[in-house]
Structure formats: structure tokens, C-alpha cells
Design an enzyme around this catalytic site. Structure first.
Site, PDB file in Angstrom:
ATOM      1  N   CYS A   1      28.034  48.894  29.190  1.00 18.28           N
ATOM      2  CA  CYS A   1      26.943  49.410  28.344  1.00 18.28           C
ATOM      3  C   CYS A   1      25.769  48.450  28.331  1.00 18.28           C
ATOM      4  O   CYS A   1      25.962  47.249  28.214  1.00 18.28           O
ATOM      5  CB  CYS A   1      27.424  49.518  26.909  1.00 18.28           C
ATOM      6  SG  CYS A   1      28.193  51.070  26.553  1.00 18.28           S
TER       7      CYS A   1
ATOM      8  N   ASN B   1      40.131  47.058  43.056  1.00 17.32           N
ATOM      9  CA  ASN B   1      40.398  46.420  41.770  1.00 17.32           C
ATOM     10  C   ASN B   1      40.230  47.361  40.584  1.00 17.32           C
ATOM     11  O   ASN B   1      40.794  47.124  39.528  1.00 17.32           O
ATOM     12  CB  ASN B   1      39.503  45.187  41.586  1.00 17.32           C
ATOM     13  CG  ASN B   1      38.069  45.454  41.952  1.00 17.32           C
ATOM     14  OD1 ASN B   1      37.763  45.845  43.072  1.00 17.32           O
ATOM     15  ND2 ASN B   1      37.186  45.282  41.006  1.00 17.32           N
TER      16      ASN B   1
ATOM     17  N   THR C   1      38.611  17.247  47.823  1.00 16.37           N
ATOM     18  CA  THR C   1      39.958  16.759  47.511  1.00 16.37           C
ATOM     19  C   THR C   1      40.845  17.921  47.061  1.00 16.37           C
ATOM     20  O   THR C   1      40.451  18.716  46.207  1.00 16.37           O
ATOM     21  CB  THR C   1      39.864  15.685  46.403  1.00 16.37           C
ATOM     22  OG1 THR C   1      39.031  14.634  46.899  1.00 16.37           O
ATOM     23  CG2 THR C   1      41.225  15.137  46.033  1.00 16.37           C
TER      24      THR C   1
HETATM   25  N1  PLP Z   1      38.137  40.588  45.185  1.00 16.01           N
HETATM   26  C1  PLP Z   1      38.755  41.430  44.342  1.00 16.01           C
HETATM   27  C2  PLP Z   1      39.224  42.750  44.853  1.00 16.01           C
HETATM   28  C3  PLP Z   1      38.968  41.061  43.003  1.00 16.01           C
HETATM   29  O1  PLP Z   1      39.592  41.910  42.189  1.00 16.01           O
HETATM   30  C4  PLP Z   1      38.510  39.806  42.572  1.00 16.01           C
HETATM   31  C5  PLP Z   1      38.655  39.403  41.163  1.00 16.01           C
HETATM   32  O2  PLP Z   1      38.542  40.208  40.260  1.00 16.01           O
HETATM   33  C6  PLP Z   1      37.886  38.948  43.497  1.00 16.01           C
HETATM   34  C7  PLP Z   1      37.709  39.376  44.789  1.00 16.01           C
HETATM   35  C8  PLP Z   1      37.412  37.589  43.107  1.00 16.01           C
HETATM   36  O3  PLP Z   1      38.505  36.707  43.038  1.00 16.01           O
HETATM   37  P1  PLP Z   1      38.406  35.320  42.253  1.00 16.01           P
HETATM   38  O4  PLP Z   1      38.409  35.648  40.797  1.00 16.01           O
HETATM   39  O5  PLP Z   1      39.637  34.556  42.652  1.00 16.01           O
HETATM   40  O6  PLP Z   1      37.166  34.649  42.703  1.00 16.01           O
END
Ligand code: PLP
Length: 381
Positions: free
Chosen positions: A330, A159, A244
Site C-alpha cells: 500500500c 517466492n 574473510t
Molecule cells: N531470490 C529469491 C527468489 C528470494 O526469495 C530471495 C529472498 O527473498 C532472494 C533472491 C534474495 O535472497 P537473500 O535474502 O539471501 O539476499
């Protein structure tokens, strides 16, 4: 001139307009509880069935292997906490650049003494070495007990720096040693082609808000469709995930995913062109920076500038209504470099100056020029 520039699509994305339109009837007209047996619930029930089929098709799975969850975090938690059985001695092998949904869950499982966790290292580009995985699995085999089970969990795409891992190879190695393979594909689903059957994946986590779907909905692919519940209660999701169903969100997710998957190649080319323009302009301005990662998910541009603080860049851009992210946070005294930036071990003079620009299909060349002009001014100042 737009009012703002959003370039933080790895954090979340704008809801697709077709997804929004597809969701509306299930909130205003067809709002019946999908689990009820009467006629009014027929349409919501059918909509969930179709959505499950659509999501499955997008990743090469069978519909009965798709389970709707509240998002990536829940999907990750589900696998890590419930793989194997309660009598198994459990091991997890993961990487040191995973999202906190994985790392923090692993640490909790470890504390409960139910599970041993081993973190694989990454190289300077954020790649896991399949040979290291092989070594760890070999070592584990030597201290096997009969009721031991291992889960290898390596994210599809990171990410922060966007690096896509050699999933097929890692999967193959895991299987050779009898381990199951999970991938947190939250950053990859809808952005790169994924075929779980072809790759050999056992579990895969996805999250709608990262591919222009609504927030608070995601899915877990479970090969063979069997895993102990994380959330117990009613009989929804074949009895494996109670609660649900959020029909509108499920329909929105499937609509967005289908649309994104049909456009993967076009989006990739479009975003690559924007990325190249951005990088070229920074080079022409003689900026001292590194681009982090390799084989990145389209649109991810993670940059480290020498002798500046990413946080400072973020806040100065914020004043101009340009929204990006950093690789640090930070506190009142120090800038803490993220675990991902630490793991790829970039030279100290760059580490704190890390920012993540994550472009999406709504970004334009005009946006790129404004972002670059602003960054050049901020850094040169
Ligand atoms: N895994 C990764 C690589 C992510 O980038 C994120 C969200 O930033 C998540 C898991 C978590 O996903 P969610 O926001 O749908 O809980």
C-alpha cells in the site's frame, strides 16, 4: 497456546538448533582467520572444506564448484553482472516474475548498455512456456554477431506463488542455442530435490536463511568453477570471491542444508497435509478465493480473496500475532499489486486480496486452525 504464529517461511526461517550448535565453536573458540597458515586456523579451514563438500553433495555438484557468498542477492548479482567476458555483447533472457534481485540487476545492466534483456511471460499459474524461450533464442540467433553470449536466468521456484518451473526443459533449450543457464533457486534449495548435473544447470543461487540456516550467507554454484569476480580483494574462495570467510555462518548453512535435504520427503508430506487442511477449511466456510500457482514449493499457499485487501488481512492478523505476507503493497492512496500477481493476470476482484501463507516445519495443525478462523472472521467482517 503459542505466543505467536509465524507463517512467513518464504521470507525467512528460524535457525535450526543443530545449525546453531554447530556454529557456536567457530565464534567463541575456533575463531581463527581461515586463511592464516598457522595451527589455530586449521579447524576453521577444515570446517569450510567440509561445508563446501556437504553443500555440493546436497545439490549434486563438485565441491570446487561451490562459492560462498553473502546470500541470494549477491549470488544473483554475480552471475548477471559477470557472465561472459568484457568484450562480449551480452544478452539476458529472464522471466517477468523473478525476484527483484534479478529484475533490478537486469535493468541496471541494460542501462549500462552492455546488455540486452528480454522478459519471458508466464501463464495464469506462473509457468514459463519453453516454446517462448525457444522462439526468443531462434530470433536472437538470426541477429548473431560472433562475440555474443546469452544467459537464460529463470527462477527454480517463485517466492510469491511457489510455482516450480520446468528447469530441465528450459536448460536443454538454452544449451541447444549455445546459451548458459542460471537459476535463482533461493526458494527451492533444501525444500525440493535438486541435482544440478542431472538438470544441466550452469549457475545456481542459494541462500541459507530460507532453509533454516543463518542470515547473510549463501552460495553460488558455478559449473566448472570459473566466473569473473564480482567482489575483488583477497584470495579467498579460490580467488573468485574476496573477504574473510564467515566460518560460523558457512558451517551453519551446511548443517541446516544437510538436515533439510535428509528430510525433504517427510517435510513435503507434512506440509502438504497442513496445506490441504487449510484449503479444506476455507472451502467448507464457503470463502470466495483462488489459490495461485501450480506445482508449488511445499508450504507455499498463495491465496486471493474476492473484494478484500491483502494488506488489511495482513495488518489484522498482525494484531493477533499471526505473521504472513501479501502480494501487494500500500502507498497512501492505492494498493499496488505485485509484479508477480500482475503477471499471472488473475481477475481484478481477487488481485488486491492476495496473501501468502508460507508454512514451515514448525507450524502445526493448531496453527492452521487459528490462521483459518482468523482469516474467515476478517474477510467475512
Ligand atoms: N531470490 C529469491 C527468489 C528470494 O526469495 C530471495 C529472498 O527473498 C532472494 C533472491 C534474495 O535472497 P537473500 O535474502 O539471501 O539476499
Amino acid at each position: 497456546m503459542t505466543k505467536y504464529i509465524y507463517a512467513d517461511n518464504a521470507a525467512t526461517t528460524k535457525l535450526d538448533i543443530d545449525a546453531f550448535e554447530a556454529m557456536k565453536p567457530y565464534m567463541l573458540e575456533e575463531y581463527g582467520n581461515a586463511s592464516q597458515p598457522y595451527f589455530f586456523s586449521k579447524k576453521p579451514k577444515m570446517a569450510i572444506k567440509q561445508a563446501r563438500k556437504d553443500v555440493a553433495e546436497c545439490i549434486g555438484a563438485k565441491p570446487e564448484e561451490i562459492f560462498f557468498t553473502s546470500g541470494g542477492t549477491e549470488s544473483d548479482n554475480w552471475v548477471l553482472r559477470k557472465f561472459g567476458s568484457s568484450t562480449d555483447i551480452r544478452h539476458i533472457i529472464t522471466s517477468n516474475i523473478e525476484h527483484h534481485a534479478i529484475i533490478n540487476t537486469c535493468e541496471l545492466e541494460k542501462e549500462k548498455m552492455r546488455c540486452d534483456v528480454k522478459y519471458l511471460h508466464v501463464d495464469g499459474k506462473g509457468l514459463v512456456d519453453p516454446q517462448e524461450l525457444l522462439g526468443v533464442l531462434k530470433e536472437q540467433r538470426e541477429c548473431v554477431t560472433s562475440c555474443k553470449i546469452t544467459l537464460v536466468s529463470v527462477m527454480f521456484a517463485n517466492n510469491e506463488i511457489g510455482t516450480i518451473q520446468p528447469i530441465k526443459e528450459l536448460c536443454k533449450i538454452a544449451h541447444e542455442y549455445g546459451a548458459k543457464f542460471h537459476t535463482d533457486a533461493v526458494q527451492a534449495v533444501g525444500h525440493v530435490n535438486i541435482d544440478v548435473a542431472e538438470l544441466g544447470i550452469d549457475y545456481l543461487s542459494g541462500s541459507a536463511h530460507k532453509f533454516n540456516g543463518p542470515k547473510g550467507i549463501g552460495f553460488l554454484y558455478i559449473k566448472g568453477g570459473k566466473l569473473e569476480n564480482l567482489i575483488s580483494g583477497g584470495a579467498q574462495e579460490s580467488g573468485l570471491r574476496a573477504g574473510t570467510e564467515n566460518v560460523a555462518a558457512i558451517v551453519g548453512m551446511a548443517t541446516a542444508l544437510k538436515k533439510n535435504c535428509a528430510e525433504i520427503e517427510n517435510n513435503r508430506k507434512y506440509l502438504l497435509d497442513l496445506e490441504n487442511k487449510l484449503l479444506l477449511r476455507l472451502q467448507e466456510a464457503n470463502m470466495d478465493f483462488l489459490r495461485n500457482g501450480v506445482n508449488q514449493v511445499p508450504g507455499n499457499v498463495n491465496l486471493s480473496f474476492a473484494y478484500v485487501e491483502g494488506e488489511m488481512i495482513l495488518h489484522r492478523l498482525d494484531l493477533k500475532k499471526i505473521y504472513i505476507s501479501t502480494g501487494s503493497a500500500c502507498d497512501s492512496v492505492n494498493t499496488q499489486v505485485s509484479h508477480v500477481i500482475k503477471a499471472i493476470n488473475i481477475p481484478e476482484k481477487y488481485a488486491k486480496g492476495t496473501i501468502r501463507i508460507s508454512l514451515g516445519r514448525d507450524n502445526t495443525e493448531e496453527h492452521i486452525n487459528t490462521i483459518v478462523d482468523s482469516i474467515i472472521n476478517i474477510v467475512k467482517e
